[in-house]
Design a protein around this motif. Structure first.
Motif, short mmCIF file in Angstrom:
data_model
loop_
_atom_site.label_atom_id
_atom_site.label_comp_id
_atom_site.label_asym_id
_atom_site.label_seq_id
_atom_site.Cartn_x
_atom_site.Cartn_y
_atom_site.Cartn_z
N ASN B 182 34.93 44.89 42.50
CA ASN B 182 35.81 45.95 42.02
C ASN B 182 36.77 46.35 43.14
OD1 ASN B 182 36.96 47.99 40.54
ND2 ASN B 182 35.35 49.48 40.99
N PRO B 183 38.09 46.12 42.98
CA PRO B 183 38.84 45.55 41.86
C PRO B 183 38.38 44.12 41.53
CG PRO B 183 40.34 46.49 43.52
CD PRO B 183 38.99 46.49 44.11
N PRO B 184 38.49 43.77 40.23
CA PRO B 184 37.87 42.52 39.76
C PRO B 184 38.73 41.27 39.93
CG PRO B 184 38.71 43.75 37.89
CD PRO B 184 39.03 44.59 39.10
N SER B 185 39.11 40.96 41.15
CA SER B 185 39.88 39.73 41.38
C SER B 185 38.94 38.53 41.37
CB SER B 185 40.62 39.82 42.71
OG SER B 185 39.74 40.15 43.75
N GLU B 186 39.51 37.38 41.07
CA GLU B 186 38.78 36.11 41.24
C GLU B 186 39.09 35.60 42.63
OE1 GLU B 186 39.16 33.41 37.75
OE2 GLU B 186 40.21 35.09 36.83
#
Lengths: 132, 215
Positions: B182-186
């Motif tokens: 979180n934040p949900p970056s790849e």
């Protein structure tokens, strides 16, 4: 092939790594193995160390090879082919790739060497050593 | 006396050296930067195939793909690829060699407030140094012929600087995995040495995906 002969072959690989600017990839400390997750790292046998060094050199050549550039452009064209039908007519497909600093072009990938022959010879050398 | 196999092997090495120009007098070493950038191009092409499989289309900002020599902020004039959903909706932009800000951006005034990432997908309006919230997908490319465990430690450190550990959030790009971030970056670590496949499970706990891409 004796260990002494394998060591001679190992020495002959040095100019190849130097040509591509990374002689350190032939450092013996990079070529170690673990039997299992519970055991400590061990040096590879002489034969396996030479085989792994040749494999590493083939990978090194792969990232300097004109054929890798063509492979990447081919992948991009393939990805673009699946574009939404409404976009298909207006899609701009890249035709070349370069490295640049601000607006100055430093290198064009189309000028890379074709290293397919050298890579094929390296792969066949690995097979020769593994078969013995 | 040398065995026949040894003689044959040495002849092959001689042919290899000739094929790459080592035997010619005055040949300079190939620039190491070129290899790293070619690998970035190869990984970029695989990212596009991956996103195409997730239903996206693309538009290039120019007919020439231009890699920078070093990281920096995003400028509107930089080469990029639009990631398009449906016929017209731009949901992200792919840039290369971008310095991404870390979670501590409001508390840090030195150079540790951002880290260079080789390939990023960011939200469409992002300009300058992307924040962790603007980063949709980041990729580190390791073109080293030998995979090192330090590559894993580096990727884990960057992940920590970009996202807090979370029990599971959906990524913002369609068809992506649930990420523990979180934040949900790849976040991908792409590498050429198959040895890297021995280090997949630990980074996966923090949604750092190790991807073996070898030309």
């Amino acid at each position: 092939m004796t260990d002494e002969e394998l060591l001679e072959i190992e020495l002959e690989l040095i100019p190849l790594a130097q040509r591509f600017g990374v002689p350190e990839i032939l450092d013996d400390s990079l070529y170690r193995v673990r039997d299992s997750i519970e055991t400590a790292e061990m040096p590879l046998s002489t034969r396996m160390r030479v085989v792994e060094k040749i494999r590493a050199l083939e990978r090194l050549l792969s990232i300097h090879d004109l054929n890798t550039y063509h492979l990447a452009i081919g992948n991009i064209e393939l990805a673009m082919q699946n574009s939404h039908p409404d976009l298909a007519s207006q899609i701009r497909v890249p035709i070349r790739a370069v490295v640049s600093d601000d607006d100055t072009e430093l290198f064009a990938f189309e000028n890379l060497l074709d290293l397919s022959e050298a890579r094929e010879l390296l792969r066949s050398l690995v097979l020769d050593l593994e078969e013995q | 006396m040398a065995t026949l196999n040894s003689v044959k092997a040495k002849l092959k090495i001689k042919a290899i050296l000739a094929a790459v120009g080592v035997s010619k007098a005055g040949v300079k070493p190939v620039a190491t930067m070129t290899g790293g950038k070619l690998y970035e191009l190869f990984v970029l092409s695989n990212l596009m195939l991956h996103l195409a499989a997730r239903g996206y289309s693309f538009q290039f900002s120019s007919a020439t793909i231009a890699f920078k020599t070093g990281g920096g902020p995003i400028k509107s004039t930089d080469f990029h690829v639009d990631v398009i959903e449906g016929a017209t909706k731009v949901v992200g932009k792919i840039f290369t060699d971008v310095e991404v800000r870390t979670l501590g951006l409001n508390h840090i005034s030195d150079y540790s407030q951002y880290h260079e990432t080789d390939i990023v997908v960011v939200t469409p309006s992002t300009i300058g140094f992307p924040t962790p919230q603007e980063l949709l997908l980041g990729i580190e490319c390791k073109a080293t012929a030998k995979f090192l465990k330090s590559h894993v430690r580096e990727a884990l450190g960057r992940r920590r600087a970009l996202s807090y550990l979370h029990h599971g959030l959906l990524t913002k790009l369609n068809g992506g995995p649930v990420v523990h971030a979180n934040p949900p970056s790849e976040y991908w670590l792409a590498f050429i040495d198959p040895t890297g496949k021995n280090y997949v499970q630990g980074p996966a706990m923090f949604s750092v995906e190790l991807i073996h891409l070898q030309p």
